[in-house]
Structures are given as structure tokens and as C-alpha cells.
Design an enzyme around this catalytic site. Structure first.
Site, PDB file in Angstrom:
ATOM      1  N   GLY A  10      -4.782   1.571  -2.798  1.00  0.00           N
ATOM      2  CA  GLY A  10      -3.760   1.822  -1.170  1.00  0.00           C
ATOM      3  C   GLY A  10      -2.587   1.834  -1.708  1.00  0.00           C
ATOM      4  CG  PHE A  11       0.710   0.053   2.078  1.00  0.00           C
ATOM      5  CD1 PHE A  11       1.314   0.455   1.568  1.00  0.00           C
ATOM      6  CD2 PHE A  11       0.406  -0.276   3.156  1.00  0.00           C
ATOM      7  CE1 PHE A  11       2.896  -0.294   1.786  1.00  0.00           C
ATOM      8  CE2 PHE A  11       1.396  -0.868   3.326  1.00  0.00           C
ATOM      9  CZ  PHE A  11       3.142  -1.621   3.165  1.00  0.00           C
ATOM     10  CG  ASP A  31      -9.680   2.873  -3.906  1.00  0.00           C
ATOM     11  OD1 ASP A  31      -9.254   3.960  -3.141  1.00  0.00           O
ATOM     12  OD2 ASP A  31      -8.459   2.293  -2.970  1.00  0.00           O
ATOM     13  N   GLY A  36      -6.337   5.821   0.287  1.00  0.00           N
ATOM     14  CA  GLY A  36      -5.721   5.333  -1.665  1.00  0.00           C
ATOM     15  C   GLY A  36      -5.138   6.966  -2.638  1.00  0.00           C
ATOM     16  CG  LEU A  76      -6.830  -6.315   0.226  1.00  0.00           C
ATOM     17  CD1 LEU A  76      -7.448  -6.761  -0.632  1.00  0.00           C
ATOM     18  CD2 LEU A  76      -5.500  -5.160  -0.618  1.00  0.00           C
ATOM     19  CB  THR A  95     -15.977   2.242   5.261  1.00  0.00           C
ATOM     20  OG1 THR A  95     -16.972   3.696   5.006  1.00  0.00           O
ATOM     21  CG2 THR A  95     -15.449   1.344   4.240  1.00  0.00           C
ATOM     22  CB  ALA A 117      -7.612  -7.419   3.522  1.00  0.00           C
ATOM     23  CE1 TYR A 149     -10.011  -1.815   9.809  1.00  0.00           C
ATOM     24  CE2 TYR A 149      -8.086  -2.153  11.504  1.00  0.00           C
ATOM     25  CZ  TYR A 149      -8.858  -2.046  10.291  1.00  0.00           C
ATOM     26  OH  TYR A 149      -8.156  -2.694   9.083  1.00  0.00           O
ATOM     27  CE  LYS A 153     -10.843  -4.538   7.991  1.00  0.00           C
ATOM     28  NZ  LYS A 153     -11.417  -4.876   7.030  1.00  0.00           N
TER      29      LYS A 153
END
Ligand code: UDP
Length: 329
Positions: A10-11, A31, A36, A76, A95, A117, A149, A153
Site C-alpha cells: 500500500g501507499f 499483502d 495496494g 498496516l 479485514t 496503524a 472504520y 480501528k
């Protein structure tokens, strides 16, 4: 360091891999390439210290296997982007909840250091000027997928924290505030690459709402060394640490900066939240980090200015697609 980076394609993950490899560490990426891409890691392919394993963090056996020989785990991998969360709520929840549980469990079994993260989303609608890590969460209804989300998180943080408390797992929770930079795609929501893509393509810049909402964009190049330093700082274990930038801008102001810096003829188009995200979407009016804790722990001080951050994204997108008619990512 023998590090596993979940979400390494990913980024943010790919920049972390670059940094770790450049500093002589071994890196194994897990991944599933859902958001990504292998292109983000092509500069590392063939490097004997680097390996990419394509697979999901929902595959418990695979996760355990991948983590079985490392000493450090940077977790991440997540379903990210407002559009992903709103369009695929169940998959995103799975996920972000079960995936994290698998990874933290494997890290604890292995005795590896663990970093998860997290995100400024966990503060929800709290728009206090300078959110400190102990600020209250103000979340909307749990039945609004928009908050899934933030809810997931928040639980990820809690799972990591409880593992840390109960098993002694050295764990760091980083809360990223609108981190942006080259390689970030606008496909799933993120506003800066979207605006840059639109400006380069000469398309209207889509400002959602009235554009008075404010954000503080942080550079990926400022936060990556901080992430690694936090992992090496025992005083940072078992706590959450904000990471982000300090220059605040309205979304309308951001659109104007992007138009100016690209030299684009794009006009600004205001789009209702309902048209952008569907009915009942609640945006945060303001999200501004207090990064004093990271400053005290590791001397964190963001260096990059907003114009430089936007400039690096413009450069990256131009290099990706050199013709003037760039397709929006
Ligand atoms: N936004 C926008 N136009 C877009 C994408 C996003 O105006 O094409 C707005 C979005 O509503 C929010 C801000 O830009 O107010 C930042 O959005 P992003 O998804 O990047 O991050 P968020 O802060 O919502 O997590």
C-alpha cells in the site's frame, strides 16, 4: 530488524519498506493487493533482503507462518478509504477486525514487537483544536456503515493494548492524521490525490459539502522515520501516539492550491455529501492533531509544508502518466 509489514504494497506500507531496506533491515510483506499494488514495490524486487507474500491477513495459518521468523511486525493492512468502507462494509469490518486479531495473536506467539496503524478517525466527530491522545471519541450510530472504520480501528487499538497489558507484547499504536504523498491513490476516497488527478486531467475538482471542513495533511516522508523510531522506543509501548502535520487547510483552500500548483484550468465543483457518499453521511468538520506526545517521545517535528507535499504528488502523477490527459486515479 527482521520485519513483517502487512499492507506493505500500500501507499504508507511501501514507503516504510523502502525506509527499512535502506537502513539495512530484512523485510517480508504480506499483502492481498486489494488496494495496494505491486508497482509500489517494484524498486525492491530482486533485493535479497526483501520478499512479497501475496495473501490475506484473514488467513490465520498464513499469518502465523509469515510472522514465525521475524522480530518486528508493522501491521498496516486494512480496508481503507471512505468509498471502500461505505461500499463494502462487511468485507471492511472483517479485514479490520479479524485480520488484526490474527496478526496481533501471531506477533504475541512469536514474541515480536508489534505496531498497529490506527487513525484519527477514532476521534470521530470530536473536532477539538489539537486532539490529544486521551481526547474523547464522539462516534455516530454504530449502524451507520460510515462509522464502521472508526469502530473497527478503535477495537484494533483495544485488542493490541490488551495483548500488551496481558502478555507483555511490546506494542505501539500510531494514529495517522490524513497522511498523504506519492503512490497514494484517489480511487478509494483520499482527497489530495483525487484533486491532483482531476486537476491534471482538466476535470472539475469535486469539493464535497461546502468545502469549509478543515484537515491537517501530514507527509508520509515525515511519519515513516517516526514509525520506526516509535517501534524502537520502549516508552512508546502500549500507548497511542498521534502522527500528522501541523498546517491546517480548508478543503476549498486545498482545491485552490492544487489548481494553482498544477496550473490547471479545472473549475471547482461542489458536490453534496449525499451524491458523494450516499444518504446520511456525516463528515468531520475539523481534524487537527496535537503531536506533542510524539515530540516528547522521539523528537517528532513535521518538516514538510503543504505546498511541497502537493508538489511531490503532482510530480509523481505526472511521471506515472506523462501525457497531459492524465486519467484520474
Ligand atoms: N473530499 C472532497 N472531495 C473528494 C474527496 C474527499 O471534498 O473528492 C473531502 C472529504 O469529504 C473530507 C476531506 O475531503 O472532508 C478529506 O477526505 P479524505 O477521504 O481524504 O479523508 P478523511 O479526512 O475523510 O478521512
Amino acid at each position: 530488524m527482521k520485519a513483517v509489514v502487512t499492507g506493505g504494497a500500500g501507499f504508507i506500507g511501501s514507503h516504510l519498506c523502502d525506509h527499512l531496506i535502506a537502513h539495512g533491515h530484512e523485510v517480508l510483506v504480506l499483502d492481498d493487493l486489494s488496494t495496494g499494488s505491486e508497482t509500489n514495490l517494484e524498486q525492491l524486487s530482486g533485493n535479497p533482503d526483501f520478499e512479497l507474500v501475496k495473501g490475506s491477513i484473514l488467513d490465520k495459518t498464513l499469518v502465523r507462518d509469515v510472522i514465525s521468523e521475524c522480530d518486528t511486525v508493522f501491521h498496516l493492512a486494512a480496508a481503507v478509504g471512505v468509498h471502500t468502507i461505505v461500499d463494502k462494509p462487511l468485507q471492511s469490518l472483517r479485514t479490520n477486525l479479524h485480520g488484526t486479531e490474527n496478526v496481533v495473536e501471531a506477533a504475541a506467539a512469536r514474541g515480536a514487537r508489534f505496531l498497529v496503524a490506527s487513525t484519527s478517525e477514532v476521534y470521530g466527530k470530536n473536532d477539538t483544536d489539537g486532539l490529544t491522545e486521551d481526547a474523547d471519541r464522539i462516534l455516530g450510530s454504530p449502524l451507520k456503515s460510515r462509522w464502521s472504520y472508526a469502530a473497527a480501528k478503535g477495537l484494533d487499538e483495544l485488542v493490541a493494548y490488551v495483548y500488551g497489558e496481558e502478555t507483555g507484547l511490546p506494542c505501539v499504536i500510531t494514529r495517522f492524521f490524513n497522511i498523504v504523498g506519492p503512490r497514494q491513490t484517489g480511487r478509494y476516497g483520499m482527497v489530495v490525490p483525487r484533486f491532483v488527478g482531476q486537476a491534471l486531467a482538466g476535470e472539475p475538482i469535486t469539493v464535497y459539502g461546502d468545502g469549509t471542513q478543515r484537515r491537517c495533511f501530514g507527509s508520509v516522508f515525515d511519519i515513516i522515520p517516526a514509525v520506526v523510531k516509535l517501534m524502537e522506543t520502549p516508552a512508546a509501548y502500549n500507548r497511542a501516539v498521534n502522527l500528522g502535520g501541523l498546517e491546517e487547510v480548508t478543503i476549498r483552500g486545498l482545491a485552490e492550491r492544487v489548481v494553482e500548483l498544477t496550473g490547471s484550468s479545472s473549475r471547482i465543483e461542489y458536490v453534496s455529501y449525499e451524491d458523494a457518499y450516499g444518504e446520511g453521511y456525516e463528515d468531520m468538520q475539523r481534524r487537527m492533531p496535537d503531536t506533542a506526545l510524539a515530540g516528547g517521545l522521539i523528537g517528532y517535528k513535521p518538516q514538510r509544508r503543504l505546498d511541497d507535499i502537493i508538489g511531490s504528488i503532482i510530480e509523481h502523477k505526472r511521471a506515472e502518466s506523462p501525457s497531459p490527459q492524465v486519467v484520474v486515479a
